[in-house]
Design a protein around this motif. Structure first.
Motif, mmCIF file in Angstrom:
data_model
loop_
_atom_site.group_PDB
_atom_site.id
_atom_site.type_symbol
_atom_site.label_atom_id
_atom_site.label_comp_id
_atom_site.label_asym_id
_atom_site.label_seq_id
_atom_site.Cartn_x
_atom_site.Cartn_y
_atom_site.Cartn_z
ATOM 1 N N ILE A 79 4.327 2.585 2.391
ATOM 2 C CA ILE A 79 5.329 3.543 1.912
ATOM 3 C C ILE A 79 4.632 4.856 1.589
ATOM 4 O O ILE A 79 3.612 4.870 0.897
ATOM 5 N N LEU A 80 5.166 5.947 2.095
ATOM 6 C CA LEU A 80 4.676 7.277 1.766
ATOM 7 C C LEU A 80 5.735 7.952 0.902
ATOM 8 O O LEU A 80 6.908 8.002 1.291
ATOM 9 N N ILE A 81 5.340 8.439 -0.265
ATOM 10 C CA ILE A 81 6.259 9.122 -1.166
ATOM 11 C C ILE A 81 5.794 10.556 -1.337
ATOM 12 O O ILE A 81 4.623 10.797 -1.626
ATOM 13 N N HIS A 82 6.690 11.501 -1.149
ATOM 14 C CA HIS A 82 6.310 12.898 -1.385
ATOM 15 C C HIS A 82 7.456 13.633 -2.063
ATOM 16 O O HIS A 82 8.622 13.416 -1.777
ATOM 17 N N GLY A 83 7.085 14.474 -3.005
ATOM 18 C CA GLY A 83 8.043 15.307 -3.717
ATOM 19 C C GLY A 83 7.510 16.713 -3.736
ATOM 20 O O GLY A 83 7.088 17.212 -4.770
ATOM 21 N N SER A 84 7.491 17.323 -2.572
ATOM 22 C CA SER A 84 6.865 18.638 -2.419
ATOM 23 C C SER A 84 7.553 19.679 -3.280
ATOM 24 O O SER A 84 8.729 19.556 -3.602
ATOM 25 N N PRO A 85 6.838 20.734 -3.673
ATOM 26 C CA PRO A 85 7.446 21.804 -4.477
ATOM 27 C C PRO A 85 8.677 22.372 -3.808
ATOM 28 O O PRO A 85 8.754 22.468 -2.576
ATOM 29 N N CYS A 86 9.656 22.744 -4.609
ATOM 30 C CA CYS A 86 10.944 23.141 -4.052
ATOM 31 C C CYS A 86 11.257 24.617 -4.229
ATOM 32 O O CYS A 86 12.254 25.099 -3.696
ATOM 33 N N GLN A 87 10.432 25.354 -4.965
ATOM 34 C CA GLN A 87 10.824 26.709 -5.360
ATOM 35 C C GLN A 87 11.054 27.639 -4.173
ATOM 36 O O GLN A 87 11.905 28.514 -4.218
ATOM 37 N N ASP A 88 10.300 27.479 -3.124
ATOM 38 C CA ASP A 88 10.409 28.394 -1.988
ATOM 39 C C ASP A 88 10.840 27.652 -0.726
ATOM 40 O O ASP A 88 10.378 27.942 0.356
ATOM 41 N N PHE A 89 11.698 26.657 -0.876
ATOM 42 C CA PHE A 89 12.034 25.756 0.222
ATOM 43 C C PHE A 89 12.459 26.552 1.460
ATOM 44 O O PHE A 89 13.562 27.026 1.594
ATOM 45 N N GLN A 110 0.838 -1.190 0.000
ATOM 46 C CA GLN A 110 0.000 0.000 0.000
ATOM 47 C C GLN A 110 0.882 1.251 0.000
ATOM 48 O O GLN A 110 1.787 1.378 0.826
ATOM 49 N N ILE A 111 0.603 2.152 -0.940
ATOM 50 C CA ILE A 111 1.384 3.371 -1.017
ATOM 51 C C ILE A 111 0.463 4.580 -0.951
ATOM 52 O O ILE A 111 -0.718 4.505 -1.284
ATOM 53 N N LEU A 112 1.022 5.689 -0.503
ATOM 54 C CA LEU A 112 0.331 6.978 -0.502
ATOM 55 C C LEU A 112 1.207 7.948 -1.273
ATOM 56 O O LEU A 112 2.378 8.145 -0.938
ATOM 57 N N GLU A 113 0.662 8.532 -2.335
ATOM 58 C CA GLU A 113 1.404 9.448 -3.187
ATOM 59 C C GLU A 113 0.958 10.879 -2.900
ATOM 60 O O GLU A 113 -0.151 11.271 -3.243
ATOM 61 N N LEU A 114 1.821 11.645 -2.253
ATOM 62 C CA LEU A 114 1.553 13.054 -1.985
ATOM 63 C C LEU A 114 2.326 13.894 -2.996
ATOM 64 O O LEU A 114 3.474 13.580 -3.313
ATOM 65 N N PHE A 115 1.725 14.984 -3.466
ATOM 66 C CA PHE A 115 2.312 15.757 -4.564
ATOM 67 C C PHE A 115 2.622 14.770 -5.691
ATOM 68 O O PHE A 115 3.725 14.702 -6.214
ATOM 69 N N GLY A 116 1.624 13.966 -6.054
ATOM 70 C CA GLY A 116 1.824 12.748 -6.828
ATOM 71 C C GLY A 116 2.239 12.925 -8.270
ATOM 72 O O GLY A 116 2.687 11.958 -8.888
ATOM 73 N N GLY A 117 2.066 14.136 -8.856
ATOM 74 C CA GLY A 117 2.467 14.323 -10.238
ATOM 75 C C GLY A 117 1.777 13.330 -11.157
ATOM 76 O O GLY A 117 0.573 13.117 -11.087
ATOM 77 N N ILE A 118 2.554 12.672 -12.015
ATOM 78 C CA ILE A 118 1.983 11.694 -12.939
ATOM 79 C C ILE A 118 2.265 10.268 -12.493
ATOM 80 O O ILE A 118 2.097 9.326 -13.261
ATOM 81 N N GLY A 119 2.681 10.101 -11.224
ATOM 82 C CA GLY A 119 2.698 8.770 -10.626
ATOM 83 C C GLY A 119 3.908 7.908 -10.911
ATOM 84 O O GLY A 119 3.771 6.684 -11.022
ATOM 85 N N PRO A 162 3.900 5.023 8.498
ATOM 86 C CA PRO A 162 4.494 4.291 7.371
ATOM 87 C C PRO A 162 5.870 3.752 7.746
ATOM 88 O O PRO A 162 6.645 4.438 8.415
ATOM 89 N N LYS A 163 6.183 2.557 7.291
ATOM 90 C CA LYS A 163 7.501 1.997 7.564
ATOM 91 C C LYS A 163 8.590 2.736 6.789
ATOM 92 O O LYS A 163 9.730 2.810 7.229
ATOM 93 N N VAL A 164 8.212 3.278 5.642
ATOM 94 C CA VAL A 164 9.177 3.979 4.791
ATOM 95 C C VAL A 164 8.575 5.288 4.295
ATOM 96 O O VAL A 164 7.416 5.312 3.867
ATOM 97 N N VAL A 165 9.365 6.358 4.362
ATOM 98 C CA VAL A 165 8.970 7.647 3.786
ATOM 99 C C VAL A 165 10.081 8.061 2.820
ATOM 100 O O VAL A 165 11.254 8.138 3.202
ATOM 101 N N VAL A 166 9.708 8.311 1.570
ATOM 102 C CA VAL A 166 10.669 8.716 0.547
ATOM 103 C C VAL A 166 10.370 10.159 0.141
ATOM 104 O O VAL A 166 9.235 10.499 -0.178
#
Length: 327
Positions: free
Chosen positions: A65-75, A3-12, A123-127
């Protein structure tokens, strides 16, 4: 089933990688606010109830597994300054704490909020994937704050700059990947690398004249060195594909003979991110040229996830706890 959760999922791309590997996977949710990216995602994963655009704030689900690739422009965590803090001095990441800051990368802290609100079950893993610049002197403090927050929740985090070229794609694309684990530690050295494939295999043999660079202001920048505005000539590999490779081709341009050059096509950009033509064709039926370019530029190379998930699920000395597999 994973089971995965895609945050800021884009096109997957994480789910595409798992599909390519033949791993049964259930996306318990996919969260993406860009309606056009959602269109492409739905087109590639047909046979399911269509996903809708969703704001990442306040999510609370239970993936492996939780995967997130949050926007980076204003980190930045500047938007949290002056906000209420917890008794132990940590920032209160309650929902809405940063909604008025006007930043996009501050949404990264919403992921911390989501995980913290899960309570004992996490989640056991966060990427987390982001631009290489998060390690710069100016941004490193915020990156370390993220690691510290994950550590406070019991995660062990490791990070590394990974280049798409080390995973078979002829695209020099460097990004920081952070893998945080409960009861284990991820060893990036155990990820299997691949030799770079021949660029010709990713290029279309014939393309429309639309892709030929004709604007004098751009033609004058091709192949120049030592100047601020320049367009690199692609030889064995391209550089990082961005949202507008047809207007600001930082990835470079291709020679087509007679002193002329062209942009990469949308299909080529998708291929250079590791997507199949079938995936592209599905997305192209529901999206414009502009949207397809943007989605490729914002994606994460699929082969990197394939190697990472293979290490997490099938091997590696440090991803096991008490001789038991991770999942």
């Amino acid at each position: 089933m994973l089971q995965i959760l895609e945050l800021f999922g884009g096109i997957g791309s994480p789910r595409i990688a798992l599909r390519n590997m033949g791993i049964p996977v259930k996306s318990i949710d996919y969260v993406e606010i860009d309606e056009k990216a959602v269109r492409s995602y739905n087109a590639m994963f047909t046979g399911e109830l269509p996903y809708k655009t969703q704001d990442v704030c306040g999510w609370n689900l239970r993936p492996d597994i939780l995967i997130h690739g949050s926007p980076c422009q204003d980190f930045s965590i500047a938007g949290h300054q002056g906000r209420q803090t917890k008794d132990d001095g940590r920032i209160n990441y309650g929902r809405g704490a940063d909604r008025g800051s006007g930043t996009r990368s501050s949404l990264m802290w919403e992921t911390i909020n989501i995980i913290r609100n899960m309570g004992a079950w996490r989640p056991k893993v966060v990427v987390w994937e982001n631009v290489k610049n998060v390690l710069s002197k100016r941004m490193n403090k915020n990156f370390r704050k993220y690691i510290s927050e994950m550590d406070s929740m019991g995660y062990t985090s490791n990070f590394k700059v990974l280049n798409a070229m080390d995973f078979g794609l002829p695209q020099k694309r460097e990004r920081v990947f952070t893998v945080s684990m409960l009861g284990g530690e991820f060893d990036f050295s155990e990820m299997e690398k691949r030799p770079v494939e021949n660029l010709e295999a990713f290029l279309q043999p014939a393309v429309d004249d639309w892709y030929t660079i004709t604007a004098p202001s751009m033609v004058s920048c091709i192949g120049k060195t030592g100047v601020l505005q320049r367009i690199t000539i692609i030889k064995d590999f391209c550089y990082t594909i961005t949202e507008r490779p047809d207007r600001a081709p930082g990835c470079g341009c291709l020679p087509i003979g007679n002193g002329k050059y062209r942009y990469l096509t949308e299909r080529e950009c998708w291929r250079l991110q590791g997507y199949s033509d079938e995936d592209f064709d599905a997305a192209a039926t529901v999206n414009s040229r502009r949207a397809l370019y943007k989605q490729a530029g914002n994606s994460i190379p699929v082969p990197i996830f394939e190697s990472m998930f293979d290490t997490l699920l099938n091997g590696g000395k440090k991803i096991y706890s008490s001789q038991q597999t991770l999942f």
